[in-house]
Design a protein around this motif. Structure first.
Motif, PDB file in Angstrom:
ATOM      1  N   ARG A 194       0.825  -1.209   0.000  1.00 18.05           N
ATOM      2  CA  ARG A 194       0.000   0.000   0.000  1.00 18.05           C
ATOM      3  C   ARG A 194       0.860   1.261   0.000  1.00 18.05           C
ATOM      4  O   ARG A 194       0.548   2.239  -0.680  1.00 18.05           O
ATOM      5  CB  ARG A 194      -0.935   0.000   1.212  1.00 18.05           C
ATOM      6  N   HIS A 219       0.532   4.239  -2.969  1.00 19.52           N
ATOM      7  CA  HIS A 219      -0.345   5.319  -2.528  1.00 19.52           C
ATOM      8  C   HIS A 219       0.188   6.695  -2.934  1.00 19.52           C
ATOM      9  O   HIS A 219       1.372   6.869  -3.207  1.00 19.52           O
ATOM     10  CB  HIS A 219      -0.488   5.278  -1.010  1.00 19.52           C
ATOM     11  N   ASP A 269      -7.755   4.713  -2.306  1.00 21.56           N
ATOM     12  CA  ASP A 269      -6.905   4.224  -3.384  1.00 21.56           C
ATOM     13  C   ASP A 269      -7.304   4.864  -4.715  1.00 21.56           C
ATOM     14  O   ASP A 269      -8.384   5.447  -4.852  1.00 21.56           O
ATOM     15  CB  ASP A 269      -7.018   2.696  -3.492  1.00 21.56           C
TER      16      ASP A 269
END
Length: 315
Positions: free
Chosen positions: A143, A147, A204
């Motif tokens: 992540r 990101h 996201d």
């Protein structure tokens, strides 16, 4: 595919884009029009639909993929598109990866460099804390690398959070070489953690928008809570050290009016604030100049983050 970064004034474009933003507006003469922001992986471009009711202008919404025919113009030194025809694109006409803005730097190499700083941390508690997040948690790493660091102000692209964090960490390492009063272990740890709350503050891609948690708490509070929770799982972690680290995160925006719950009270918090501010402003200028034609030194207008009218430097 004709990417946004290659647009030149006077061109006619016939391509599919992600509609990042759409808002109805009215001219001074009372005529309705549409403000649109188009996006692909190379960036964004402002667009206008001056006659929304005309033939060839079909219905679409924000985050739709749309097929657009339009002319590239220049307004206050920045490229803009005048949309002539538009329709909602159908599945199979586009590949989503072509429309997500991505860091120009190699993401895997950046993450390897960032993790390399962990091995330079001498304090065993801080090194363990960093390792739990950046080395041991594969989902966190996935992540963190994908990101963004912001919705729109700076580093608003895939890999943006990683690129910004690495830049801030590099600057903090340089500060430590120049100023011996800095606790390098504390400062570099704070640099790597300062924006981890953005993983939950922003959704996201492709939305990349504020979550409910982000609106209610903000990334500074979210990140501080994450770090504090992990500290409590590490036996013997010094309370004073934990409070100093959390203070650096809480104070990294520098001023209460800029979202910091606390103003910097430690020299490391001051250094982190300046490193964060330097990188944010330099990236803001880089992104502002991205769609300005080569050799154009016209004033670009007021920039909210810099609180100034800006332009490129003459050669």
């Amino acid at each position: 595919m004709k990417y946004i970064e290659t647009f030149r004034e006077g061109e006619r474009i016939n391509e599919i884009f992600l509609c990042k933003y759409k808002q109805s507006a009215v001219t001074r003469n009372g005529k309705p029009y549409e403000n649109v922001i188009l996006q692909d992986k190379t960036g964004t471009v402002d667009a206008k639909i001056w006659d929304p009711g005309s033939q060839g202008i079909e219905s679409f919404e924000t985050l739709d993929y749309i097929s657009v025919v339009g002319d590239i113009t220049s307004f206050q030194g920045t490229l803009q598109m005048n949309i002539k025809r538009v329709r909602k694109a159908q599945p199979g006409e586009y590949t989503e990866a072509d429309y997500l803005p991505v860091s120009s730097r190699n993401i895997a190499e950046m993450y390897t460099e960032l993790k390399g700083y962990i091995n330079t941390i001498k304090n065993p508690y801080l090194q363990k804390l960093l390792a739990v997040f950046f080395q041991e948690d594969e989902e966190f790493a996935r992540r963190f690398c994908s990101h963004s660091a912001a919705k729109s102000v700076h580093h608003g692209f895939v890999g943006g959070l990683l690129e910004h964090t690495l830049s801030v960490t590099r600057l903090c390492a340089m500060f430590c070489e120049q100023y011996s009063i800095l606790n390098r272990d504390l400062l570099l740890t704070a640099a790597m953690f300062h924006d981890i709350g953005k993983l939950d503050e922003l959704s996201d891609f492709p939305a990349n928008d504020y979550t409910d948690e982000g609106q209610l708490l903000g990334h500074i509070m979210i990140g501080t809570e994450k770090v504090g929770a992990c500290i409590r799982t590490i036996p013997g972690f010094p309370n004073k050290l934990g409070n100093e680290l959390k203070h650096c995160i809480l104070a990294h925006h520098g001023e209460l009016e800029f979202g910091s719950p606390k103003k910097p009270a430690l020299v490391e918090a001051v250094a982190l604030h300046f490193a964060d501010n330097i990188d944010a402003k330099m990236e803001t200028l880089k992104e502002a100049f991205a769609n300005v034609p080569e050799g154009n030194t016209e004033w670009l207008g007021y920039n909210r983050l810099l609180e100034s009218n800006i332009r490129k430097t003459g050669k």
